[in-house]
Design an enzyme around this catalytic site. Structure first.
Site, PDB file in Angstrom:
ATOM      1  CG  HIS A  75      -1.674   1.230   1.468  1.00  0.00           C
ATOM      2  ND1 HIS A  75      -2.933   1.462   0.953  1.00  0.00           N
ATOM      3  CD2 HIS A  75      -1.339   2.364   2.164  1.00  0.00           C
ATOM      4  CE1 HIS A  75      -3.342   2.661   1.323  1.00  0.00           C
ATOM      5  NE2 HIS A  75      -2.400   3.227   2.060  1.00  0.00           N
ATOM      6  CD  GLU A  76       1.996   3.457   3.694  1.00  0.00           C
ATOM      7  OE1 GLU A  76       2.248   4.556   3.169  1.00  0.00           O
ATOM      8  OE2 GLU A  76       0.977   3.261   4.385  1.00  0.00           O
TER       9      GLU A  76
ATOM     10  CG  HIS B 161       0.299   6.229  -0.464  1.00  0.00           C
ATOM     11  ND1 HIS B 161      -0.845   6.872  -0.898  1.00  0.00           N
ATOM     12  CD2 HIS B 161      -0.051   5.596   0.692  1.00  0.00           C
ATOM     13  CE1 HIS B 161      -1.833   6.624  -0.059  1.00  0.00           C
ATOM     14  NE2 HIS B 161      -1.384   5.852   0.908  1.00  0.00           N
TER      15      HIS B 161
ATOM     16  CD  GLU C 237      -4.611   6.554   2.462  1.00  0.00           C
ATOM     17  OE1 GLU C 237      -4.420   5.338   2.709  1.00  0.00           O
ATOM     18  OE2 GLU C 237      -3.721   7.412   2.498  1.00  0.00           O
TER      19      GLU C 237
ATOM     20  CG  ASP D 176      -6.549   0.485   0.331  1.00  0.00           C
ATOM     21  OD1 ASP D 176      -5.465   0.475   0.957  1.00  0.00           O
ATOM     22  OD2 ASP D 176      -7.616   0.908   0.814  1.00  0.00           O
TER      23      ASP D 176
END
Length: 204
Positions: free
Chosen positions: A57-58, A61, A135, A139
């Site tokens: 997930h990070e 980003h 977000e 995901d």
């Protein structure tokens, strides 16, 4: 990271337990200064596989340039705020609109604080909407990386929300105005839907 071809970022564990029991993970920096940070309170909370899904997930980003766009907007917004502050301190026309005969530093700061708090509230609404969208996108990036990451990320988020004692059923309008992250229920539904679409051979 190898599966995604993601190299060059460093992973750090932050000593958050000395200040609070709050758990979090975030991505910051760009170029060779990229950092993925995990709170030390996060590590005993989740399994190794769940932490890997959170890292996915990070990484999302960073790969989707969320940090870069937020930085550019922050710089532009800061310049705009400082420009407006300068006008409030020196402009006679703005002073006269508030029945101030002569510009004053102290009065200008007070007026600017009152007016800019309203501007900031309005500007933050689309900003929080965009942040929630980021977000969801991160995901999806994690779910795309591996068929196991959808269930693992969902499980990790549940543990994180339980640990932080977050409100699981906020009023939709309050969440729309102020929440930088989507409420858990909507986020889990989005993960499940994207997982089933991307990995139909292993539905959640």
């Amino acid at each position: 990271a190898d599966r995604l071809g993601y190299h060059g970022a460093s992973i750090f564990v932050i000593d958050g337990s000395s200040r609070s029991e709050h758990s979090n993970a975030f991505c910051t920096g760009f170029g060779r200064f990229r950092r993925i940070c995990l709170f030390d309170t996060l590590l005993p909370l989740m399994s190794e596989d769940e932490i890997v899904a959170v890292l996915g997930h990070e990484i999302g980003h960073d790969r989707l340039f969320h940090v870069h766009t937020r930085l550019v907007f922050g710089i532009f917004y800061s310049f705009l705020m400082l420009y407006a502050l300068g006008k409030f301190l020196t402009s006679r026309s703005i002073g006269s609109a508030f029945f101030v005969a002569h510009p004053s530093t102290y009065v200008g700061i007070v007026l600017f604080s009152c007016v800019w708090s309203i501007v900031d509230f309005v500007v933050n609404i689309p900003l929080t909407v965009q942040t929630r969208s980021n977000e969801f996108a991160a995901d999806r990036y994690s779910v795309n990386a591996d068929p196991s990451y959808g269930p693992l990320l969902s499980s990790a988020l549940k543990k994180l929300m339980k640990k932080s004692k977050s409100n699981l059923t906020p009023h939709p309008f309050h969440a729309f105005l102020t929440y930088s992250h989507p409420p858990l229920d909507g986020r889990l539904q989005a993960i499940r839907a994207h997982h089933n679409k991307t990995h139909p051979q292993s539905p959640m």
